[in-house]
Scaffold this motif. Structure first.
Motif, PDB file in Angstrom:
ATOM      1  N   LEU A   5       0.757  -1.232  -0.100  1.00 29.29           N
ATOM      2  CA  LEU A   5      -0.035   0.055  -0.049  1.00 29.29           C
ATOM      3  C   LEU A   5       0.724   1.347   0.034  1.00 29.29           C
ATOM      4  CD1 LEU A   5      -2.841   1.371   0.220  1.00 29.29           C
ATOM      5  CD2 LEU A   5      -2.644   1.240   2.855  1.00 29.29           C
ATOM      6  N   VAL A   6       0.724   1.917  -1.239  1.00 28.04           N
ATOM      7  CA  VAL A   6       1.597   3.145  -1.152  1.00 28.04           C
ATOM      8  C   VAL A   6       0.684   4.576  -0.484  1.00 28.04           C
ATOM      9  CG1 VAL A   6       2.800   4.697  -2.747  1.00 28.04           C
ATOM     10  CG2 VAL A   6       2.965   2.297  -3.029  1.00 28.04           C
ATOM     11  N   VAL A   7       1.312   5.263   0.352  1.00 23.30           N
ATOM     12  CA  VAL A   7       0.285   6.311   0.704  1.00 23.30           C
ATOM     13  C   VAL A   7       1.111   7.496   0.579  1.00 23.30           C
ATOM     14  CG1 VAL A   7      -0.973   7.357   2.724  1.00 23.30           C
ATOM     15  CG2 VAL A   7      -0.355   4.780   2.585  1.00 23.30           C
ATOM     16  N   ASP A   8       0.437   8.484  -0.271  1.00 22.35           N
ATOM     17  CA  ASP A   8       1.012   9.781  -0.687  1.00 22.35           C
ATOM     18  C   ASP A   8      -0.105  10.684  -1.045  1.00 22.35           C
ATOM     19  OD1 ASP A   8       2.881  11.851  -1.658  1.00 22.35           O
ATOM     20  OD2 ASP A   8       4.376  10.749  -1.192  1.00 22.35           O
ATOM     21  N   ALA A  18       3.996   3.334  -7.044  1.00 21.61           N
ATOM     22  CA  ALA A  18       3.222   1.984  -7.208  1.00 21.61           C
ATOM     23  C   ALA A  18       3.469   1.298  -8.799  1.00 21.61           C
ATOM     24  CB  ALA A  18       1.906   2.569  -7.291  1.00 21.61           C
ATOM     25  N   MET A  19       3.953   2.208  -9.427  1.00 22.64           N
ATOM     26  CA  MET A  19       4.407   1.715 -10.912  1.00 22.64           C
ATOM     27  C   MET A  19       5.860   0.798 -10.769  1.00 22.64           C
ATOM     28  SD  MET A  19       3.071   4.198 -13.942  1.00 22.64           S
ATOM     29  CE  MET A  19       4.619   4.997 -14.040  1.00 22.64           C
ATOM     30  N   VAL A  20       6.701   1.629  -9.980  1.00 23.54           N
ATOM     31  CA  VAL A  20       7.939   1.065  -9.714  1.00 23.54           C
ATOM     32  C   VAL A  20       7.898  -0.430  -8.870  1.00 23.54           C
ATOM     33  CG1 VAL A  20      10.223   1.399  -8.323  1.00 23.54           C
ATOM     34  CG2 VAL A  20       9.691   3.107  -9.975  1.00 23.54           C
ATOM     35  N   LEU A  21       6.987  -0.402  -8.170  1.00 25.18           N
ATOM     36  CA  LEU A  21       6.836  -1.527  -7.266  1.00 25.18           C
ATOM     37  C   LEU A  21       6.191  -2.642  -8.109  1.00 25.18           C
ATOM     38  CD1 LEU A  21       6.175   0.042  -3.778  1.00 25.18           C
ATOM     39  CD2 LEU A  21       7.901  -1.219  -4.468  1.00 25.18           C
ATOM     40  N   THR A  28       0.126  -3.580  -6.015  1.00 23.12           N
ATOM     41  CA  THR A  28       0.078  -2.229  -5.275  1.00 23.12           C
ATOM     42  C   THR A  28      -1.578  -1.654  -5.157  1.00 23.12           C
ATOM     43  OG1 THR A  28       0.352  -1.016  -7.266  1.00 23.12           O
ATOM     44  CG2 THR A  28       2.571  -1.712  -6.066  1.00 23.12           C
ATOM     45  N   LEU A  29      -1.450  -1.111  -4.062  1.00 20.37           N
ATOM     46  CA  LEU A  29      -2.687  -0.171  -4.037  1.00 20.37           C
ATOM     47  C   LEU A  29      -2.176   1.268  -3.502  1.00 20.37           C
ATOM     48  CD1 LEU A  29      -4.177  -2.740  -1.237  1.00 20.37           C
ATOM     49  CD2 LEU A  29      -4.987  -2.279  -3.793  1.00 20.37           C
ATOM     50  N   GLU A  30      -3.161   2.236  -3.765  1.00 22.34           N
ATOM     51  CA  GLU A  30      -2.831   3.564  -3.409  1.00 22.34           C
ATOM     52  C   GLU A  30      -3.774   4.365  -2.781  1.00 22.34           C
ATOM     53  OE1 GLU A  30      -1.682   5.743  -6.952  1.00 22.34           O
ATOM     54  OE2 GLU A  30      -1.386   3.878  -7.906  1.00 22.34           O
ATOM     55  N   VAL A  48       3.139  -4.924   3.256  1.00 21.24           N
ATOM     56  CA  VAL A  48       3.836  -3.570   3.445  1.00 21.24           C
ATOM     57  C   VAL A  48       3.257  -2.300   3.202  1.00 21.24           C
ATOM     58  CG1 VAL A  48       6.056  -2.448   2.855  1.00 21.24           C
ATOM     59  CG2 VAL A  48       6.000  -4.903   2.845  1.00 21.24           C
ATOM     60  N   VAL A  49       3.452  -1.297   4.054  1.00 20.78           N
ATOM     61  CA  VAL A  49       2.976   0.405   3.783  1.00 20.78           C
ATOM     62  C   VAL A  49       4.137   0.852   3.482  1.00 20.78           C
ATOM     63  CG1 VAL A  49       1.588   2.046   4.941  1.00 20.78           C
ATOM     64  CG2 VAL A  49       0.730  -0.356   5.014  1.00 20.78           C
ATOM     65  N   VAL A  50       4.005   1.669   2.590  1.00 19.12           N
ATOM     66  CA  VAL A  50       4.895   2.711   2.252  1.00 19.12           C
ATOM     67  C   VAL A  50       4.315   4.017   2.138  1.00 19.12           C
ATOM     68  CG1 VAL A  50       6.448   3.873   0.382  1.00 19.12           C
ATOM     69  CG2 VAL A  50       6.334   1.258   0.610  1.00 19.12           C
ATOM     70  N   THR A  51       4.432   5.040   3.199  1.00 18.08           N
ATOM     71  CA  THR A  51       3.577   6.240   3.333  1.00 18.08           C
ATOM     72  C   THR A  51       4.760   7.246   3.369  1.00 18.08           C
ATOM     73  OG1 THR A  51       2.303   7.233   4.766  1.00 18.08           O
ATOM     74  CG2 THR A  51       4.049   6.057   6.094  1.00 18.08           C
TER      75      THR A  51
END
Length: 121
Positions: A5-8, A18-21, A28-30, A48-51
């Motif tokens: 989960l990408v949070v930005d 998200a595209m890179v991952l 990926t989720l956003e 994993v969460v990337v925030t």
């Protein structure tokens, strides 16, 4: 396949991460802020969460603290990314699994997420 989960709050930053991952083999989720991220976590299993740190409604620190307070999400590793210095990480030991200073490279992001999912394979 692991889900990240990408949070930005910056749509282009979230989309790029998200595209890179995704290109590296992750699903990926956003989410645009911490509140939306928590709502998504309640509906979907995430590995994993990337925030981002600085966001409206609930910042990255508040998101990580809310996740740790909820037994359903307490074990999900959180990668904090920010343009501000990493002192929020040093003031909160053990809260974040990794920290990436913006601007970070695609390889650094993929390496951080891979290292957090390597033991789960």
């Amino acid at each position: 396949m692991f889900t990240v989960l990408v949070v930005d709050d910056e749509p282009l930053v979230a989309l790029t991460a998200a595209m890179v991952l995704s290109d590296a083999g992750f699903e990926t989720l956003e989410a645009q802020d911490g509140d939306r991220a928590l709502s998504m976590l309640a509906q979907r299993a995430v590995d994993v969460v990337v925030t981002d740190y600085m966001m409206p409604r609930r910042n990255g620190l508040e998101l990580a603290l809310a996740m740790r307070a909820d037994p359903a999400h307490a074990g999900i590793p959180v990668v904090l990314v920010s343009a501000v210095p990493g002192d929020v990480v040093s003031r909160n030991p053990g809260l974040f699994a990794a920290f990436l200073q913006k601007p970070y490279g695609a390889d650094a992001l993929v390496d951080a997420v891979r290292s957090l999912t390597a033991d789960a394979r």
